[in-house]
Design a protein around this motif. Structure first.
Motif, PDB file in Angstrom:
ATOM      1  N   GLY A  84      -8.726 -37.122 -30.740  1.00 20.51           N
ATOM      2  CA  GLY A  84      -8.690 -38.460 -31.351  1.00 20.51           C
ATOM      3  C   GLY A  84      -8.923 -38.394 -32.851  1.00 20.51           C
ATOM      4  N   ILE A  85      -9.931 -37.636 -33.263  1.00 17.13           N
ATOM      5  CA  ILE A  85     -10.254 -37.546 -34.699  1.00 17.13           C
ATOM      6  C   ILE A  85      -9.072 -36.947 -35.462  1.00 17.13           C
ATOM      7  CG2 ILE A  85     -11.766 -36.394 -36.397  1.00 17.13           C
ATOM      8  CD1 ILE A  85     -14.064 -36.647 -34.352  1.00 17.13           C
ATOM      9  N   THR A  86      -8.492 -35.889 -34.898  1.00 15.55           N
ATOM     10  CA  THR A  86      -7.380 -35.221 -35.572  1.00 15.55           C
ATOM     11  C   THR A  86      -6.171 -36.146 -35.695  1.00 15.55           C
ATOM     12  OG1 THR A  86      -8.134 -33.125 -34.698  1.00 15.55           O
ATOM     13  CG2 THR A  86      -5.864 -33.195 -35.444  1.00 15.55           C
ATOM     14  N   ALA A  87      -5.887 -36.875 -34.618  1.00 14.04           N
ATOM     15  CA  ALA A  87      -4.723 -37.776 -34.656  1.00 14.04           C
ATOM     16  C   ALA A  87      -4.911 -38.830 -35.742  1.00 14.04           C
ATOM     17  CB  ALA A  87      -4.535 -38.430 -33.290  1.00 14.04           C
ATOM     18  N   ILE A  88      -6.098 -39.373 -35.854  1.00 14.09           N
ATOM     19  CA  ILE A  88      -6.335 -40.415 -36.868  1.00 14.09           C
ATOM     20  C   ILE A  88      -6.237 -39.795 -38.264  1.00 14.09           C
ATOM     21  CG2 ILE A  88      -7.979 -42.131 -37.736  1.00 14.09           C
ATOM     22  CD1 ILE A  88      -9.202 -42.051 -34.834  1.00 14.09           C
ATOM     23  N   TYR A  89      -6.853 -38.634 -38.409  1.00 17.07           N
ATOM     24  CA  TYR A  89      -6.818 -37.928 -39.698  1.00 17.07           C
ATOM     25  C   TYR A  89      -5.363 -37.682 -40.118  1.00 17.07           C
ATOM     26  CZ  TYR A  89      -7.417 -34.066 -43.003  1.00 17.07           C
ATOM     27  OH  TYR A  89      -7.368 -33.262 -44.102  1.00 17.07           O
ATOM     28  N   ARG A  90      -4.570 -37.223 -39.173  1.00 18.06           N
ATOM     29  CA  ARG A  90      -3.162 -36.927 -39.518  1.00 18.06           C
ATOM     30  C   ARG A  90      -2.390 -38.197 -39.814  1.00 18.06           C
ATOM     31  NH1 ARG A  90      -2.229 -31.679 -35.623  1.00 18.06           N
ATOM     32  NH2 ARG A  90      -3.778 -30.468 -36.766  1.00 18.06           N
TER      33      ARG A  90
END
Ligand code: BGC
Length: 477
Positions: free
Chosen positions: A400-406
């Motif tokens: 989840g964190i990575t998807a938002i960051y990207r």
């Protein structure tokens, strides 16, 4: 995605006919299954991250998508210079907190608060009772002389459930989560419900901001450090919020540069099972839940549910005669009760094992109803189970964190650190959770150079009320 292993095919043909302690071989075979069921390979994480980003972008484009991506009507982010005293109410899944918050400027604040456990009896039935419970406790808090002296106060309301906001100070309850089921107030305005309950007790207090706990945590951490871009809650429930460019929110015309989006990430993958690989225990847990069919991502991550996954796998082990019940265990033990084992107890076992306190491990295990004496292999089995369940939770959270960051990366300053405020009992207390999550996020997001990970997780302990106060204060500046 790795395949779900059918638990039945792993039964060893030489199961102990006496149904007592089974050989290490069978324990190992069962554990292999569980390992396969709980594992998420790098490829799986990559695929899920892409799907999460897609679902998020769909949620920003259209209403009523799997990820709701709810606009919060927060158009002014705190600068850290705001000052003032505010009354706050914070309703979570486990606790209610009432507080007096003083914003002192320079990112500093002071808190005086009272905490109350929400009685189980209020978690089903009429939702009006929950608001009465809040109002009674606000009344009691206001009776404190030091609070009396500050009246009148504006109130910031942190509400840790999905709300469709109509403005900063109004929002309709979309539904409950975290095993609360009070259908009569769904669709009603949470602020009006609170305001009416306060009025009934003769309290005339203006509720000026309504924020989800993720939003409160984000705003409070922005107040402390303007480099903060995202918040994550890993407590009884799980969710995330982040700062979004309004141009990206195509479902709503907003005349502002940035706002905060409450993703309500607990529902990721709900409508597309192929986006979220659930296993037999996830499906069993969901079917016995009060909001069956909903919050499937949250049910694989958050503190309300990890202990239950643990219990289901242990209970299945007993059923398969891989594990043995304590001989003195009564006919029903924690193992037999839905939510009989909490994440806190699972965490306690895991911690004791890490500290090599095997006596304590045996005691805790026997408290669950499992025969742990003479069981080195058994303690190791249970400890590995704890590790596998908590690691899967960490990996999903990292997705989840990575998807938002990207998703936000293209409008973010690439040189700047990307601070993520994280709060919640799981993150604060589960052994090694915070460290593993940080490592995981960095291992997914590092570039070729050393130390190139820009994402930094910061502990934002109990800040959601501070954010509700900062939301009010920031609008005045
Ligand atoms: C709720 C969210 C909340 C999260 C963390 C979830 O169950 O749906 O609104 O932010 O829990 O408390």
């Amino acid at each position: 995605m790795s395949h779900q292993a059918d638990i039945n095919t792993f039964l060893h043909p030489f199961l102990s006919s006496k149904g007592l302690r089974l050989s290490i071989y069978n324990m190992e075979a069962y554990l292999n299954n569980v390992r396969a069921d709980l594992s998420l390979e790098d490829e799986d994480l990559k695929e899920m991250t892409a799907k999460f980003k897609e679902e998020l972008e769909l949620g920003l484009e259209k209403h009523n998508q799997t990820l709701r991506a709810l606009p919060t009507f927060v158009y002014r982010l705190p600068k850290g210079t705001e000052k003032g005293k505010y009354l706050t109410v914070d309703l979570g899944g486990t606790n209610l907190r009432v507080g007096l918050i003083e914003l002192l400027g320079s990112g500093k604040f002071a808190i005086e608060k009272a905490s109350f456990i929400i009685p189980e009896t209020l978690k089903t039935g009429s939702g009006e009772k929950i608001f009465e419970f809040i109002a009674e406790n606000v009344k009691e808090f206001l009776a404190r002389p030091e609070v009396q002296a500050e009246l009148p106060l504006k109130l910031g309301f942190t509400f840790s459930f999905p709300i469709e906001q109509e403005s900063l100070s109004h929002g309709r309850i979309i539904g409950w989560s975290k095993e609360i089921e009070c259908p009569d107030v769904i669709g009603k305005d949470a602020v009006e419900l609170l305001q009416k309950a306060l009025h009934r007790l003769g309290l005339d207090i203006a509720v000026e901001a309504l924020v989800n706990d993720t939003v409160g945590t984000l705003l409070a951490q922005i107040y402390r450090d303007s480099r903060t871009k995202m918040s994550v809650i890993l407590g009884t429930g799980s969710n995330a919020a982040y700062v979004e460019s309004c141009a990206n929110i195509r479902k709503l015309a907003i005349e502002a540069d940035h706002t905060v989006i409450n993703i309500e990430w607990g529902s990721f993958g709900e409508d597309s099972p192929s986006n979220l690989p659930t296993r037999w225990f996830d499906r069993l847990l969901d079917s016995e839940s009060r909001n069956s069919g909903h919050q499937k991502f949250e049910k694989m991550i958050s503190g309300m549910y990890l202990g239950e996954i643990f219990r289901l796998i242990l209970a299945e082990g007993v059923k398969r005669k891989v594990l043995t019940r304590c001989e003195d265990s009564k006919s029903t033990s924690k193992l037999d009760l839905i939510h009989g084992i909490g994440t806190e107890e699972m965490s306690e076992f895991h911690q004791a094992y890490i500290e090599k306190d095997y006596i304590k491990c045996s005691e805790i295990g026997e408290g669950f109803g499992i025969e742990c004496e003479n069981g080195d292999g058994l303690l190791q089995f249970i400890a590995e189970l704890c590790e596998l369940i908590s690691l899967r939770s960490c990996k999903l959270c990292a997705v989840g964190i990575t998807a938002i960051y990207r998703h936000v990366h293209n409008f973010d300053d690439e040189e700047e650190v990307f601070l993520v405020a994280v709060d919640g009992s799981l993150y604060q207390k589960y052994p090694n959770y915070a460290k593993i999550l940080q490592d995981m996020v960095c291992s997914i997001n590092s570039g070729p150079e050393a130390n190139s990970c820009k994402i930094e997780l910061v502990m934002a302990e109990d800040l959601s009320s501070v954010g509700a106060a900062a939301a009010i204060a920031a609008q005045k500046e």
